[in-house]
Design a protein around this motif. Structure first.
Motif, PDB file in Angstrom:
ATOM      1  N   SER A 117       2.256  23.710  46.043  1.00 57.98           N
ATOM      2  CA  SER A 117       2.378  23.175  47.473  1.00 57.98           C
ATOM      3  C   SER A 117       1.270  22.070  47.640  1.00 57.98           C
ATOM      4  CB  SER A 117       2.588  23.961  48.487  1.00 57.98           C
ATOM      5  OG  SER A 117       2.606  23.456  49.570  1.00 57.98           O
ATOM      6  N   VAL A 118       1.534  20.798  47.624  1.00 53.23           N
ATOM      7  CA  VAL A 118       0.666  19.870  47.849  1.00 53.23           C
ATOM      8  C   VAL A 118       0.758  19.027  48.939  1.00 53.23           C
ATOM      9  CG1 VAL A 118      -0.871  17.791  46.637  1.00 53.23           C
ATOM     10  CG2 VAL A 118       0.307  19.792  45.239  1.00 53.23           C
ATOM     11  N   ARG A 119      -0.097  18.488  49.746  1.00 54.94           N
ATOM     12  CA  ARG A 119      -0.032  17.524  50.704  1.00 54.94           C
ATOM     13  C   ARG A 119      -0.156  16.139  50.223  1.00 54.94           C
ATOM     14  NH1 ARG A 119       1.078  18.415  55.921  1.00 54.94           N
ATOM     15  NH2 ARG A 119       0.339  16.850  57.395  1.00 54.94           N
ATOM     16  N   ILE A 120       0.834  15.535  50.171  1.00 56.20           N
ATOM     17  CA  ILE A 120       0.866  13.911  49.599  1.00 56.20           C
ATOM     18  C   ILE A 120       1.043  13.056  50.518  1.00 56.20           C
ATOM     19  CG2 ILE A 120       1.739  12.447  47.731  1.00 56.20           C
ATOM     20  CD1 ILE A 120       2.665  14.923  46.207  1.00 56.20           C
ATOM     21  N   ASN A 121      -0.145  12.114  50.762  1.00 57.17           N
ATOM     22  CA  ASN A 121       0.194  11.148  52.014  1.00 57.17           C
ATOM     23  C   ASN A 121       0.520  11.662  53.302  1.00 57.17           C
ATOM     24  OD1 ASN A 121      -0.375   9.296  49.845  1.00 57.17           O
ATOM     25  ND2 ASN A 121       1.687   9.060  49.282  1.00 57.17           N
ATOM     26  N   GLY A 122      -0.049  12.727  53.720  1.00 60.90           N
ATOM     27  CA  GLY A 122       0.236  13.408  54.711  1.00 60.90           C
ATOM     28  C   GLY A 122       1.502  14.360  54.787  1.00 60.90           C
ATOM     29  N   ARG A 123       2.248  14.215  53.773  1.00 62.36           N
ATOM     30  CA  ARG A 123       3.478  15.164  54.098  1.00 62.36           C
ATOM     31  C   ARG A 123       3.375  16.235  52.738  1.00 62.36           C
ATOM     32  NH1 ARG A 123       8.322  11.201  53.680  1.00 62.36           N
ATOM     33  NH2 ARG A 123       9.396  13.042  54.218  1.00 62.36           N
ATOM     34  N   GLU A 154       8.829  15.311  41.009  1.00 64.26           N
ATOM     35  CA  GLU A 154       8.871  16.233  42.173  1.00 64.26           C
ATOM     36  C   GLU A 154       8.627  15.637  43.367  1.00 64.26           C
ATOM     37  OE1 GLU A 154      10.269  18.814  41.434  1.00 64.26           O
ATOM     38  OE2 GLU A 154       9.845  18.908  39.252  1.00 64.26           O
ATOM     39  N   ALA A 155       7.795  14.675  43.802  1.00 65.42           N
ATOM     40  CA  ALA A 155       7.478  13.958  44.817  1.00 65.42           C
ATOM     41  C   ALA A 155       8.262  12.585  45.066  1.00 65.42           C
ATOM     42  CB  ALA A 155       5.906  13.597  45.203  1.00 65.42           C
ATOM     43  N   GLY A 156       8.864  12.089  43.886  1.00 64.16           N
ATOM     44  CA  GLY A 156       9.442  11.102  43.965  1.00 64.16           C
ATOM     45  C   GLY A 156       8.750   9.575  44.367  1.00 64.16           C
ATOM     46  N   LEU A 157       7.482   9.664  44.079  1.00 55.25           N
ATOM     47  CA  LEU A 157       6.427   8.800  44.212  1.00 55.25           C
ATOM     48  C   LEU A 157       6.205   7.851  42.890  1.00 55.25           C
ATOM     49  CD1 LEU A 157       4.092  10.260  47.235  1.00 55.25           C
ATOM     50  CD2 LEU A 157       6.175   8.825  47.465  1.00 55.25           C
ATOM     51  N   THR A 158       6.665   6.890  42.661  1.00 50.02           N
ATOM     52  CA  THR A 158       6.671   6.240  41.279  1.00 50.02           C
ATOM     53  C   THR A 158       5.458   5.182  41.271  1.00 50.02           C
ATOM     54  OG1 THR A 158       8.311   4.628  41.998  1.00 50.02           O
ATOM     55  CG2 THR A 158       8.910   6.693  40.543  1.00 50.02           C
ATOM     56  N   LEU A 182      -3.679  14.964  48.655  1.00 51.38           N
ATOM     57  CA  LEU A 182      -3.383  14.160  47.731  1.00 51.38           C
ATOM     58  C   LEU A 182      -3.001  12.739  48.211  1.00 51.38           C
ATOM     59  CD1 LEU A 182      -3.473  13.788  44.383  1.00 51.38           C
ATOM     60  CD2 LEU A 182      -0.877  14.344  44.599  1.00 51.38           C
ATOM     61  N   ARG A 183      -3.508  11.732  47.917  1.00 46.24           N
ATOM     62  CA  ARG A 183      -3.457  10.444  48.251  1.00 46.24           C
ATOM     63  C   ARG A 183      -2.803   9.370  47.184  1.00 46.24           C
ATOM     64  NH1 ARG A 183      -7.196   6.171  51.555  1.00 46.24           N
ATOM     65  NH2 ARG A 183      -5.272   4.990  52.722  1.00 46.24           N
TER      66      ARG A 183
END
Length: 152
Positions: A4-10, A29-33, A71-72
């Motif tokens: 579980s990671v908080r990425i860009n606030g989510r 997993e997060a779909g951030l390419t 994480l950002r």
């Protein structure tokens, strides 16, 4: 393993293999390419993200090492539809060509400027020492930082 990671606030949670790289977690997993994977050895800097506010090579970390952390990624720089000052400056100074290295550079430079808003050229060049660009050279990139500092 559950990560579980908080990425860009989510919050992003997923079950992953223990060997899953953070870069793969971000992309698949997060779909951030926007986080690019280049050398897969931590040399090129294309995979640089910010982990708890500091630049980190996501191709050298396991996703489980980021569990419970902040994480950002490059997708988190802009404020909605408004580009981050560094993103605008990169565009204005033509500091990118193919753009493959750009996300890692932006994440590195953003962290530098948060710590040292008045960083000089030598500091900027030193910070970029771990980010390789094969298209532009670095003059326009350094100029973009100067412009972002003026407008920031």
């Amino acid at each position: 393993m559950r990560v579980s990671v908080r990425i860009n606030g989510r919050r992003c949670e997923a079950d992953v293999e223990p060997r899953t790289l953070l870069s793969d977690f971000i992309r698949h997993e997060a779909g951030l390419t926007g986080t690019h994977v280049g050398c897969e050895q931590g040399v090129c800097g294309a995979c640089t993200v910010q982990l708890d506010g500091e630049p980190a090579r996501s191709c050298l970390m396991l996703a489980v090492q980021a569990d419970g952390r902040e994480l950002r990624t490059v997708e988190g720089l802009a404020d909605g539809e408004t580009p981050h000052p560094l993103q605008s400056a990169f565009e204005q100074t033509h500091a990118l060509q193919c753009g493959f290295c750009t996300p890692g550079m932006l994440m590195t430079l953003d962290a530098l400027l948060r710590r040292r808003p008045d960083a000089g050229e030598a500091e900027v060049r030193a910070a970029l020492g771990g980010n390789l660009c094969r298209c532009t050279g670095y003059a326009a990139i350094v100029e973009a930082v100067r412009l972002a500092q003026e407008e920031g």
